[in-house]
Design an enzyme around this catalytic site. Sequence first.
Site, PDB file in Angstrom:
ATOM      1  N   TYR A  62       0.838  -1.194   0.000  1.00  0.00           N
ATOM      2  CA  TYR A  62       0.000   0.000   0.000  1.00  0.00           C
ATOM      3  C   TYR A  62       0.875   1.247   0.000  1.00  0.00           C
ATOM      4  CZ  TYR A  62      -4.092  -2.887   1.292  1.00  0.00           C
ATOM      5  OH  TYR A  62      -5.105  -3.814   1.332  1.00  0.00           O
ATOM      6  N   GLN A 184      -8.496 -13.261   3.428  1.00  0.00           N
ATOM      7  CA  GLN A 184      -8.976 -11.921   3.064  1.00  0.00           C
ATOM      8  C   GLN A 184      -9.419 -11.961   1.599  1.00  0.00           C
ATOM      9  OE1 GLN A 184      -7.229  -7.392   3.006  1.00  0.00           O
ATOM     10  NE2 GLN A 184      -6.902  -8.624   4.833  1.00  0.00           N
ATOM     11  N   TRP A 212     -12.508  -7.555   1.960  1.00  0.00           N
ATOM     12  CA  TRP A 212     -11.993  -6.273   1.457  1.00  0.00           C
ATOM     13  C   TRP A 212     -12.919  -5.727   0.378  1.00  0.00           C
ATOM     14  CZ3 TRP A 212     -10.445  -5.766  -3.680  1.00  0.00           C
ATOM     15  CH2 TRP A 212     -10.023  -6.911  -4.368  1.00  0.00           C
ATOM     16  N   SER A 213     -12.916  -4.406   0.242  1.00  0.00           N
ATOM     17  CA  SER A 213     -13.764  -3.679  -0.698  1.00  0.00           C
ATOM     18  C   SER A 213     -15.223  -4.130  -0.620  1.00  0.00           C
ATOM     19  CB  SER A 213     -13.240  -3.823  -2.128  1.00  0.00           C
ATOM     20  OG  SER A 213     -13.703  -2.765  -2.939  1.00  0.00           O
ATOM     21  N   PRO A 214     -15.831  -4.050   0.565  1.00  0.00           N
ATOM     22  CA  PRO A 214     -17.198  -4.551   0.737  1.00  0.00           C
ATOM     23  C   PRO A 214     -18.262  -3.723   0.018  1.00  0.00           C
ATOM     24  CG  PRO A 214     -16.487  -3.382   2.700  1.00  0.00           C
ATOM     25  CD  PRO A 214     -15.274  -3.511   1.820  1.00  0.00           C
ATOM     26  N   GLY A 289     -13.052   1.222   4.862  1.00  0.00           N
ATOM     27  CA  GLY A 289     -12.086   2.299   4.707  1.00  0.00           C
ATOM     28  C   GLY A 289     -12.816   3.630   4.745  1.00  0.00           C
ATOM     29  N   GLN A 295     -17.288   9.579   6.584  1.00  0.00           N
ATOM     30  CA  GLN A 295     -17.403   8.246   5.996  1.00  0.00           C
ATOM     31  C   GLN A 295     -17.173   7.167   7.046  1.00  0.00           C
ATOM     32  OE1 GLN A 295     -14.669   7.969   2.725  1.00  0.00           O
ATOM     33  NE2 GLN A 295     -16.080   8.877   1.250  1.00  0.00           N
ATOM     34  N   GLU A 298     -20.162   6.872   9.373  1.00  0.00           N
ATOM     35  CA  GLU A 298     -21.267   6.223   8.669  1.00  0.00           C
ATOM     36  C   GLU A 298     -21.042   4.720   8.568  1.00  0.00           C
ATOM     37  OE1 GLU A 298     -23.683   6.358   4.394  1.00  0.00           O
ATOM     38  OE2 GLU A 298     -21.785   7.452   4.620  1.00  0.00           O
TER      39      GLU A 298
END
Length: 344
Positions: A62, A184, A212-214, A289, A295, A298
Amino acid sequence: MENRRLGSSGLRVPALSFGTGTFGGAGDFFKAWGSTDADGAARLIDICLDHGITMFDSADGYSGGLAEQILGGAIRGKRDRLLVSTKVTFPTGDGANDYGSSRIHLIEAVHASMKRLGVDHLDLLQLHGQDLGTPVEETLSTLDQLVREGKVRYVGASNFSGWHLMKSLAAADRLGYPRHVAHQVYYSLLNREYEWELMPLGHDQGVGATIWSPLGWGKLTGRIRRGQPPRPGTRAHDIAGTGPQFDEERLYRIIDVLDILAEETGKTIPQIALNWLLRRPTVATVIVGARNEEQLIENAGASGWALSGEQVARLDEASTVPAPYPYGHQHGFPMLNETGLPTG
């Protein structure tokens, strides 16, 4: 925040974890994800802890390691209150051994990650991808060494195929090495391929899913609708064309149902999409994320409540796709599918 066991291990993890792919923003790809700096990261970590989000996921790839470095600074003085997860395997340089799951690379990569993070151990180490050129026995023996040395507590995989994950689990059992207790994976209402083989494998073998990236690469936020393409500056726009493929009409069909459920529940579209995932079998934690505090808060609101069975069924119907062979063939014989897992 609900805490769940990670697979069949004794480790308990929060239902929601925080992903640090937005930290650093080095290069065009990661800049599209976000570019949270050190001060912003420290604030987000504090908000996470206030909401019971106590596991933080990163990777040495990353932003070229910058995300780990920023995370390390943000958790300084708070290490005893949280879990640190990171991933290694993808290239970190141009050298012949600067990638993969070989003994030489894993040891060097783990030491480098620990240094950037400023920690003396990793709570969860996951192989970021499958290295088909290195024998699984070599990889597993190295992970065993890292566990015995106290540098790693638990091990897992990421983005593995079913056969390679099962091969690793079988070898670990045969040789007495630590098993992968986490996988993952990419899983969302928009792309449900995880359910075809990896979910039954995880259910059978005690491997917990860390998602990841739901929100489907930013496409399940409610900002994309018929006649309303993603706006510049959003992740869905800036990295368009990357990631798993999807059918646009199916996306709109899912959003239509999410709209209705948002009105029924008083929750936002992202919260509903995340809550659907939290109800799925084998899911241990959903990695969220955030580019900003709003964000994050929320997303944190996705836990602590539950969609009704009827509401879940509507989302299932809107998001299902025909399974390829042999999974679709198997689904035609319900008497042979007594696992309680979804077959859509």
